[in-house]
Design a protein around this motif. Structure first.
Motif, PDB file in Angstrom:
ATOM      1  N   ALA A 200     -53.105  42.517  74.031  1.00 17.95           N
ATOM      2  CA  ALA A 200     -52.717  43.799  74.638  1.00 17.95           C
ATOM      3  C   ALA A 200     -52.967  44.936  73.654  1.00 17.95           C
ATOM      4  O   ALA A 200     -53.332  46.049  74.058  1.00 17.95           O
ATOM      5  CB  ALA A 200     -51.242  43.748  75.034  1.00 17.95           C
ATOM      6  N   ALA A 201     -52.808  44.666  72.353  1.00 18.20           N
ATOM      7  CA  ALA A 201     -53.015  45.723  71.349  1.00 18.20           C
ATOM      8  C   ALA A 201     -54.448  46.246  71.424  1.00 18.20           C
ATOM      9  O   ALA A 201     -54.686  47.456  71.290  1.00 18.20           O
ATOM     10  CB  ALA A 201     -52.713  45.166  69.956  1.00 18.20           C
ATOM     11  N   LEU A 202     -55.416  45.358  71.662  1.00 21.49           N
ATOM     12  CA  LEU A 202     -56.810  45.812  71.734  1.00 21.49           C
ATOM     13  C   LEU A 202     -57.085  46.547  73.037  1.00 21.49           C
ATOM     14  O   LEU A 202     -57.887  47.490  73.070  1.00 21.49           O
ATOM     15  CB  LEU A 202     -57.768  44.637  71.563  1.00 21.49           C
ATOM     16  CG  LEU A 202     -57.759  44.038  70.160  1.00 21.49           C
ATOM     17  CD1 LEU A 202     -58.799  42.941  70.023  1.00 21.49           C
ATOM     18  CD2 LEU A 202     -58.003  45.096  69.105  1.00 21.49           C
ATOM     19  N   LYS A 203     -56.418  46.147  74.097  1.00 19.23           N
ATOM     20  CA  LYS A 203     -56.562  46.908  75.348  1.00 19.23           C
ATOM     21  C   LYS A 203     -55.977  48.304  75.121  1.00 19.23           C
ATOM     22  O   LYS A 203     -56.544  49.310  75.555  1.00 19.23           O
ATOM     23  CB  LYS A 203     -55.858  46.185  76.504  1.00 19.23           C
ATOM     24  CG  LYS A 203     -56.511  44.843  76.839  1.00 19.23           C
ATOM     25  CD  LYS A 203     -55.841  44.170  78.027  1.00 19.23           C
ATOM     26  CE  LYS A 203     -56.526  42.852  78.396  1.00 19.23           C
ATOM     27  NZ  LYS A 203     -56.137  41.696  77.566  1.00 19.23           N
ATOM     28  N   GLY A 204     -54.847  48.364  74.413  1.00 16.89           N
ATOM     29  CA  GLY A 204     -54.238  49.656  74.090  1.00 16.89           C
ATOM     30  C   GLY A 204     -55.165  50.496  73.234  1.00 16.89           C
ATOM     31  O   GLY A 204     -55.298  51.709  73.433  1.00 16.89           O
ATOM     32  N   PRO A 405     -44.702  45.789  74.350  1.00 11.77           N
ATOM     33  CA  PRO A 405     -43.944  47.020  74.119  1.00 11.77           C
ATOM     34  C   PRO A 405     -44.605  48.219  74.802  1.00 11.77           C
ATOM     35  O   PRO A 405     -45.827  48.259  74.951  1.00 11.77           O
ATOM     36  CB  PRO A 405     -43.959  47.191  72.588  1.00 11.77           C
ATOM     37  CG  PRO A 405     -44.751  46.065  72.029  1.00 11.77           C
ATOM     38  CD  PRO A 405     -45.226  45.178  73.138  1.00 11.77           C
ATOM     39  N   GLN A 406     -43.779  49.182  75.205  1.00 13.49           N
ATOM     40  CA  GLN A 406     -44.274  50.338  75.967  1.00 13.49           C
ATOM     41  C   GLN A 406     -45.389  51.102  75.241  1.00 13.49           C
ATOM     42  O   GLN A 406     -46.334  51.557  75.863  1.00 13.49           O
ATOM     43  CB  GLN A 406     -43.116  51.303  76.264  1.00 13.49           C
ATOM     44  CG  GLN A 406     -42.325  50.929  77.508  1.00 13.49           C
ATOM     45  CD  GLN A 406     -43.198  50.765  78.747  1.00 13.49           C
ATOM     46  OE1 GLN A 406     -43.911  51.667  79.143  1.00 13.49           O
ATOM     47  NE2 GLN A 406     -43.167  49.592  79.361  1.00 13.49           N
ATOM     48  N   ASP A 407     -45.275  51.232  73.893  1.00 13.35           N
ATOM     49  CA  ASP A 407     -46.294  52.023  73.188  1.00 13.35           C
ATOM     50  C   ASP A 407     -47.669  51.345  73.230  1.00 13.35           C
ATOM     51  O   ASP A 407     -48.695  51.995  73.015  1.00 13.35           O
ATOM     52  CB  ASP A 407     -45.867  52.323  71.737  1.00 13.35           C
ATOM     53  CG  ASP A 407     -45.670  51.060  70.934  1.00 13.35           C
ATOM     54  OD1 ASP A 407     -45.306  50.018  71.519  1.00 13.35           O
ATOM     55  OD2 ASP A 407     -45.886  51.096  69.703  1.00 13.35           O
ATOM     56  N   VAL A 408     -47.706  50.054  73.528  1.00 15.01           N
ATOM     57  CA  VAL A 408     -48.980  49.345  73.703  1.00 15.01           C
ATOM     58  C   VAL A 408     -49.322  49.285  75.202  1.00 15.01           C
ATOM     59  O   VAL A 408     -50.471  49.489  75.599  1.00 15.01           O
ATOM     60  CB  VAL A 408     -48.885  47.911  73.120  1.00 15.01           C
ATOM     61  CG1 VAL A 408     -50.134  47.110  73.444  1.00 15.01           C
ATOM     62  CG2 VAL A 408     -48.654  47.967  71.612  1.00 15.01           C
ATOM     63  N   VAL A 410     -48.653  51.252  77.684  1.00 13.76           N
ATOM     64  CA  VAL A 410     -49.091  52.489  78.364  1.00 13.76           C
ATOM     65  C   VAL A 410     -50.601  52.713  78.166  1.00 13.76           C
ATOM     66  O   VAL A 410     -51.351  52.825  79.148  1.00 13.76           O
ATOM     67  CB  VAL A 410     -48.227  53.702  77.923  1.00 13.76           C
ATOM     68  CG1 VAL A 410     -48.817  55.012  78.419  1.00 13.76           C
ATOM     69  CG2 VAL A 410     -46.788  53.518  78.429  1.00 13.76           C
ATOM     70  N   PRO A 411     -51.111  52.732  76.910  1.00  7.99           N
ATOM     71  CA  PRO A 411     -52.574  52.894  76.779  1.00  7.99           C
ATOM     72  C   PRO A 411     -53.364  51.699  77.314  1.00  7.99           C
ATOM     73  O   PRO A 411     -54.481  51.868  77.823  1.00  7.99           O
ATOM     74  CB  PRO A 411     -52.801  53.068  75.270  1.00  7.99           C
ATOM     75  CG  PRO A 411     -51.562  52.560  74.608  1.00  7.99           C
ATOM     76  CD  PRO A 411     -50.440  52.754  75.593  1.00  7.99           C
ATOM     77  N   ALA A 412     -52.790  50.487  77.224  1.00  8.70           N
ATOM     78  CA  ALA A 412     -53.507  49.310  77.751  1.00  8.70           C
ATOM     79  C   ALA A 412     -53.689  49.446  79.263  1.00  8.70           C
ATOM     80  O   ALA A 412     -54.751  49.120  79.814  1.00  8.70           O
ATOM     81  CB  ALA A 412     -52.742  48.032  77.426  1.00  8.70           C
ATOM     82  N   ARG A 413     -52.656  49.981  79.934  1.00  7.33           N
ATOM     83  CA  ARG A 413     -52.754  50.169  81.385  1.00  7.33           C
ATOM     84  C   ARG A 413     -53.853  51.191  81.701  1.00  7.33           C
ATOM     85  O   ARG A 413     -54.582  51.054  82.680  1.00  7.33           O
ATOM     86  CB  ARG A 413     -51.394  50.629  81.930  1.00  7.33           C
ATOM     87  CG  ARG A 413     -51.226  50.369  83.410  1.00  7.33           C
ATOM     88  CD  ARG A 413     -49.827  50.709  83.903  1.00  7.33           C
ATOM     89  NE  ARG A 413     -48.794  49.875  83.336  1.00  7.33           N
ATOM     90  CZ  ARG A 413     -47.753  50.315  82.614  1.00  7.33           C
ATOM     91  NH1 ARG A 413     -47.605  51.612  82.381  1.00  7.33           N
ATOM     92  NH2 ARG A 413     -46.851  49.481  82.144  1.00  7.33           N
ATOM     93  N   ILE A 414     -53.981  52.200  80.849  1.00 10.07           N
ATOM     94  CA  ILE A 414     -55.044  53.213  81.074  1.00 10.07           C
ATOM     95  C   ILE A 414     -56.416  52.529  81.035  1.00 10.07           C
ATOM     96  O   ILE A 414     -57.271  52.744  81.903  1.00 10.07           O
ATOM     97  CB  ILE A 414     -54.950  54.325  80.000  1.00 10.07           C
ATOM     98  CG1 ILE A 414     -53.670  55.135  80.222  1.00 10.07           C
ATOM     99  CG2 ILE A 414     -56.197  55.224  80.003  1.00 10.07           C
ATOM    100  CD1 ILE A 414     -53.356  56.146  79.126  1.00 10.07           C
ATOM    101  N   ALA A 415     -56.622  51.660  80.027  1.00 11.49           N
ATOM    102  CA  ALA A 415     -57.927  50.980  79.903  1.00 11.49           C
ATOM    103  C   ALA A 415     -58.157  50.041  81.095  1.00 11.49           C
ATOM    104  O   ALA A 415     -59.290  49.920  81.594  1.00 11.49           O
ATOM    105  CB  ALA A 415     -57.984  50.206  78.593  1.00 11.49           C
TER     106      ALA A 415
END
Ligand code: 13P
Ligand code: SF4
Length: 424
Positions: A200-204, A405-408, A410-415
């Motif tokens: 998920a961190a890389l998707k973020g 975690p939300q901070d990961v 949220v941007p992962a969902r964007i990608a």
């Protein structure tokens, strides 16, 4: 046709011909949960280096280790009946039959992530796949839904080959080389693209840096999207999916340097990186790396007219030698669409190939690799773990929850949303 697990047991006891890649495949996966040196376990990824800090699975209670498969099936069915639509069980195509028989949905990683959304009453989503899939389901699920991975050691060696620190270090070097200014057509120097099979961190990271996620079924569409916005692509973690897809789109292989995270500039010259169209991360899937051109040649010699279909995670010479290539969903549909009895030699994980052979007895379907060697991490999920997490849910206990975690998230969902919006 017997399941892959049964075949493994029969080979172990000398009741069937054939070979497995590791005798330990016949043991219960809990043996490896307690091993002092963490490992992916027996199967295709057993030789890969497991990163320190990878999730560990605690000991499965002995009652589940000792129970027979028949007893476990009875207990799983009873727990499922009690939970009703409060729980949904998802099974990946590569999962063993003994688990898949309890799944409400069977599919590829992306279909399953979306299947979670189609179960609105489910408070618990039991993901019988691997860690990155459970993370994606959690990113797309509602806040009040718990995603459960029955064995926390079910990671993915390919996903683990790219970590956020190495990708960030790569990105900083690329920014220092290219700058950040767009060209005359408004295209930025580089767009990051991550395969679904990543943390998920890389998707973020992709969400935060104008990038996108792809799956093996939409990789070409996603690369088109990226080339409209960028002069080149940084593709991780699977070099083979990146190379096979870009090559089919007309990108010369010479313009696809590989990035080795242990070397400055990934082991490339600045000139090579300047000329590049796709920078490929040094990652691969150990299941698909087992397929060879020699296996294809032998299948063709033995069965003239055989249709050879392989997954795009296979190395380029294998994809080039096959008749067709595509995602697990593509392979499934290609077999289902064949109207005349045919012979198929398939280059993907053995559990899926075996299941197709059982489902379509009018065809001769076999795996290109005649050594039984399942995905090590999918294999870590056994009905014992499924029974354990389900019976805990019946008691109101959530075990093995995967929370991004939300901070990961949220941007992962964007990608992920960029991927969903990308159209061919
Ligand atoms: P798909 O399920 O997306 O086809 O990917 C294959 C795979 O390797 C899953 O781990
Ligand atoms: Fe990872 Fe390959 Fe297993 Fe898929 S088949 S989960 S990519 S190791």
């Amino acid at each position: 046709m017997s399941s892959v697990d049964t075949t493994i047991q029969l080979i172990r006891t000398g009741q069937a011909d054939g070979a497995t890649c590791a005798p330990e495949l016949a043991d219960g996966p809990w043996i490896f949960d307690s091993s002092p040196l963490p490992s992916y376990g027996p199967g295709a990824s057993m030789g890969d280096v497991i990163p320190t800090g990878s999730p560990r699975q605690g000991q499965l209670p002995t009652e589940y280790q000792r129970a027979s498969n028949d007893e476990l099936h009875v207990r799983i069915r009873a727990a499922k009946a009690t939970l009703g639509d409060r729980a949904v069980i998802l099974g990946h195509f590569y999962q063993r039959d003994e688990v898949v028989q309890h799944a409400d949905f069977l599919g590829d990683s992306f279909q399953l992530a979306r299947a979670a959304q189609t179960a609105p009453n489910a408070e618990a989503i039991i993901f019988c796949g691997v860690h990155f899939m459970a993370e994606t389901a959690d990113i797309l699920a509602r806040d009040d839904q718990a995603v459960i991975l029955p064995n926390l050691a079910a990671g993915c060696s390919m996903a683990d080959m790219a970590d956020i620190d190495s990708v960030t270090a790569c990105w900083e070097q690329l920014e220092a080389l290219y700058g950040t200014e767009p060209d005359a057509e408004g295209r930025v120097p580089v767009i990051p693209v991550t395969y679904m099979n990543s943390s998920a961190a890389l998707k973020g990271f992709c969400g935060d840096h104008g990038g996108i996620v792809c799956t093996s079924s939409n990789a070409a569409t996603v690369l088109e999207w990226a080339f409209q916005r960028g002069q080149r692509v940084l593709f991780f973690p699977d070099q083979h999916l990146g190379r096979n897809t870009a090559k089919a789109m007309g990108v010369p292989v010479e313009l696809m340097p590989m990035w080795n995270p242990r070397k400055p500039l990934g082991g490339n010259t600045a000139d090579d990186l300047d000329a590049s169209k796709v920078i490929l991360w040094h990652g691969f899937c150990s299941v698909h790396k087992r397929f060879t051109v020699d296996q294809i040649d032998r299948a063709r010699a033995e069965f003239p007219g055989v249709r050879v279909i392989v997954h795009p995670e296979c190395p380029m010479p294998v994809v080039d030698a096959a008749d067709e290539y595509g995602s697990t969903d593509y392979i499934q549909k290609a077999v289902a669409a064949a109207t005349e009895p045919s012979t198929f030699a398939i280059g993907t994980e053995i559990n899926m190939v075996n299941r197709l052979a059982a489902e379509y007895p009018q065809h001769r379907i076999f795996c290109l690799d005649d050594v039984v060697c399942p995905c090590s991490t999918m294999y870590r999920i056994h009905p014992g773990y499924l029974a354990w997490v389900l019976e805990a849910l019946v008691r109101g206990e959530v075990l093995n929850q995967i929370t991004v975690p939300q901070d990961v998230a949220v941007p992962a969902r964007i990608a992920l949303e960029r991927m969903l919006a990308a159209r061919p």
